[in-house]
Design an enzyme around this catalytic site. Structure first.
Site, PDB file in Angstrom:
ATOM      1  N   GLU A 430       0.816  -1.212   0.000  1.00 28.55           N
ATOM      2  CA  GLU A 430       0.000   0.000   0.000  1.00 28.55           C
ATOM      3  C   GLU A 430       0.852   1.266   0.000  1.00 28.55           C
ATOM      4  O   GLU A 430       0.342   2.356   0.232  1.00 28.55           O
ATOM      5  CB  GLU A 430      -0.993  -0.006   1.168  1.00 28.55           C
ATOM      6  CG  GLU A 430      -0.403  -0.300   2.527  1.00 28.55           C
ATOM      7  CD  GLU A 430      -1.456  -0.355   3.633  1.00 28.55           C
ATOM      8  OE1 GLU A 430      -2.608   0.036   3.431  1.00 28.55           O
ATOM      9  OE2 GLU A 430      -1.084  -0.807   4.744  1.00 28.55           O
ATOM     10  N   ASP A 454      -4.883   3.056   0.575  1.00 27.65           N
ATOM     11  CA  ASP A 454      -3.677   3.813   0.895  1.00 27.65           C
ATOM     12  C   ASP A 454      -2.773   3.948  -0.323  1.00 27.65           C
ATOM     13  O   ASP A 454      -2.142   4.984  -0.514  1.00 27.65           O
ATOM     14  CB  ASP A 454      -2.907   3.148   2.051  1.00 27.65           C
ATOM     15  CG  ASP A 454      -3.463   3.597   3.397  1.00 27.65           C
ATOM     16  OD1 ASP A 454      -3.770   4.799   3.538  1.00 27.65           O
ATOM     17  OD2 ASP A 454      -3.623   2.752   4.293  1.00 27.65           O
TER      18      ASP A 454
HETATM   19  C1  PEP Z   1      -6.014  -0.087   2.188  1.00 27.37           C
HETATM   20  O1  PEP Z   1      -5.247   0.819   2.542  1.00 27.37           O
HETATM   21  O2  PEP Z   1      -6.335  -0.294   0.997  1.00 27.37           O
HETATM   22  C2  PEP Z   1      -6.614  -0.987   3.178  1.00 27.37           C
HETATM   23  C3  PEP Z   1      -7.283  -2.056   2.803  1.00 27.37           C
HETATM   24  O3  PEP Z   1      -6.473  -0.695   4.485  1.00 27.37           O
HETATM   25  P1  PEP Z   1      -7.186   0.507   5.249  1.00 27.37           P
HETATM   26  O4  PEP Z   1      -8.346   0.973   4.379  1.00 27.37           O
HETATM   27  O5  PEP Z   1      -7.654  -0.031   6.547  1.00 27.37           O
HETATM   28  O6  PEP Z   1      -6.118   1.521   5.375  1.00 27.37           O
HETATM   29 MG    MG Z   2      -4.305   0.851   4.481  1.00 30.73          MG
END
Ligand code: PEP
Ligand code: MG
Length: 574
Positions: A430, A454
């Site tokens: 990410e 992210d």
């Molecule tokens: C992301 O970042 O795509 C993810 C799945 O985690 P979160 O949305 O909890 O940051």
């Molecule tokens: Mg994330």
């Protein structure tokens, strides 16, 4: 009156407005009304606090459990401490109003706890701060709305709906959620979708535009709000609401089918969850596993950390619920827009670029190891748990986390406690850094999962919760799509499976690309499982490849999105 915002969770909600305005706890205008009177006000407020807190504790004990309710009864004991009360009375004797006495003494205690060595004692600081806020609210008649007791048909309106607020919501009472900030992939949006509550976010000044109790229609698909609608409009939206719910019910045809494209090529379709209770919804929605359990929600909306036993029980509950299906549990991903006050992480100028997730955990191995031990223990029974590390930017972070995991295994073995010795470890991709070194990361881990929420934020340099730059936040940008493709290719070369647990995995326009890039596993919110299975089933590999070829040759996000949405709409008409 019609207002516009970002449609963040589909569906139509019709109900009465409940506005969550910020409390004004400024007591500088309160006039001292004599020692006896101020002491009487103080005592009445203490009694009210204790009565209400006991009622909340009883409710929590019934709904959740003894341990959680003890946090609240602990607050009653703290406030009833004769020494604390006598210090407040002394302040009143010195000429302070009751509000100032509470503020002064509570702040003194909060600072004292915050400076202590012992982690548990430090966590008490958040408790005292909570007592302070609620006591001031009672004294000033400025009380926060209790989200757990909202009447049915409430349209909840807030400046920002924090994840900890959403955790306490009873979904059957909420018709819709409206906020002044937040984007499609902010955590409040993700939670609203998990609750299947229509939500429209980033509506400018919605708190001042809508009066408490007003009738409101929220269209979470179109991002539109109608305030004080006439009778005909309400009827028309009632019809729309029914049609939406019927369409959702139609999808149930896909519940017991396997996930495969039109040529029969199989894919794994998992669900994202935030609490053990959501695993049941995921199972009911036909998910074939859990691709992301956001464990930080276990740490939120409380004033102390969950113990090893508590965490083990929560992870085991999910593992059991999924009955042998794979469960990918992400280690603590706090920071950014997910605050945990008792962990005292401190304010930062750029929280999304700061001290969060794996960075915090590696620095606080005493907290991280409790979670790793709990995961290892919970995996002993069904051996279906996998560990996933968030926000990885370097090989060193993976090695350090794996070294801690090895240390936990040794401890458990020495203590004679059962655990899963073969538990797999994967990473979330990410960050741009992780994309660029995906080949090296692949040598260290058992699987990848692409976190597009992210990844889009960091590739595009755009805050995922900031409505002003919302236009730039798009997974259809060639830079994001190329990143996704390159990660999948790196995983394929290394022979490890690769999934996607960001919201892009459920975007109808992106499905043909993800299929032809070779994604192995799609992990989406429980409410999107059936729709995603239906969409995958509609694609022949050759057609998906042709669409992908064309899309990857477009140079702008706008053209790419327009093209892929048109393709999706044509598919839908078939
Ligand atoms: C992301 O970042 O795509 C993810 C799945 O985690 P979160 O949305 O909890 O940051
Ligand atoms: Mg994330």
């Amino acid at each position: 009156m019609i207002l516009h915002g970002i449609g963040a969770s589909a569906g139509i909600g019709i109900g009465h407005a409940v506005c969550l305005r910020e409390q004004n706890l400024d007591y500088t205008g309160v006039v001292f009304s004599g020692k006896e009177e101020e002491k009487k006000r103080l005592q009445t407020a203490v009694d009210t606090f204790c009565f209400r807190t006991q009622a909340m504790a009883d409710d929590l004990q019934q709904r959740i459990g003894e341990k959680e309710s003890e946090i609240l009864t602990g607050q009653i004991m703290m406030l009833n401490d004769p020494f604390m009360i006598s210090q407040m009375q002394e302040a009143i004797d010195g000429g302070s109003v009751a509000e100032a006495a509470v503020d002064h003494v509570c702040t003194l205690y909060a600072d004292m706890f915050a400076g202590m060595e012992d982690e548990l004692m430090r966590q008490r600081s958040a408790d005292v701060q909570d007592i302070r806020t609620r006591m001031l609210g009672i004294l000033l008649g400025e009380e926060a709305v209790d989200l757990s007791t909202l009447p049915a048909g409430s349209v909840l309106i807030a400046h920002d709906l924090t994840p900890s607020m959403t955790v306490g919501l009873k979904r059957e009472k909420i018709a819709a959620i409206l906020t002044e900030t937040g984007g499609k992939t902010s955590h409040s949006a993700i939670l609203a979708r998990a609750l299947e509550v229509p939500a429209v976010l980033s509506i400018p000044d919605v708190l001042s535009a809508i009066a408490d109790g007003a009738v409101v229609i929220a269209d979470g698909s179109a991002g539109e709000i109608i305030v004080d609608p006439d009778f005909c409009t309400i009827n028309a939206y009632e019809e729309k609401r029914k049609a939406f719910l019927e369409e959702r019910a139609q999808l149930s045809l896909y519940r017991d089918r396997k996930t495969a494209d039109a040529d029969g090529n199989p894919y794994a379709l998992y669900a994202n969850i935030g609490t053990p209770a959501e695993a049941e919804a995921a199972q009911a929605a036909g998910a074939e596993g859990i691709g992301l359990f956001r464990t930080e929600f276990l740490f939120m909306d409380r004033s102390t950390m969950p113990s090893e036993e508590e965490q083990t029980a929560a992870y085991l509950e999910v593992s059991e619920q999924m009955a042998g299906k794979e469960v990918i549990i992400r280690t603590l991903d706090i920071g950014g827009d997910k605050a945990v006050p008792y962990l005292q992480m401190g304010a930062e100028d750029n929280p999304f670029l700061g001290y969060r997730a794996i960075r915090y955990c590696l620095d606080h191995s005493e907290i991280f190891q409790i979670q790793l031990r709990a995961l290892l223990r919970a995996g002993a029974k069904y051996r279906n748990i996998k560990i996933m590390l968030p926000l990885i930017t370097s090989v060193e972070e993976v090695r350090a986390a794996k070294a801690l995991l090895a240390a936990c295994k040794k401890q458990l073995a020495d203590e004679g406690i059962a655990f899963d010795d073969g538990m797999q470890v994967g990473v979330m991709i990410e960050t741009p850094a992780a994309v660029m070194i995906a080949d090296w990361l692949a040598r260290e881990v058992d699987f990848f999962s692409i976190g597009t929420n992210d990844l889009t934020q960091y590739v595009m340099a755009v805050d995922r919760g900031n409505a002003r730059v919302e236009k730039l936040y798009t997974a259809f940008h060639p830079a994001v799509l190329r990143s996704i493709r390159s990660v999948i290719q790196a995983a394929k070369r290394a022979g490890i499976p690769v999934g996607m647990c960001g919201e892009a995995a459920a975007d109808p326009g992106l499905i043909p690309l993800l299929l032809s890039f070779g994604l192995d596993e799609f992990s989406v919110s429980a409410s999107s499982v059936l729709q995603t299975r239906k969409l995958i089933a509609g694609w022949h590999a050759a057609d998906a490849a042709a669409v992908t070829e064309k899309a990857m040759n477009l140079s702008t996000a706008e053209e790419t999105e327009r093209y892929l949405q048109a393709v999706h709409q044509k598919e839908e008409q078939h």
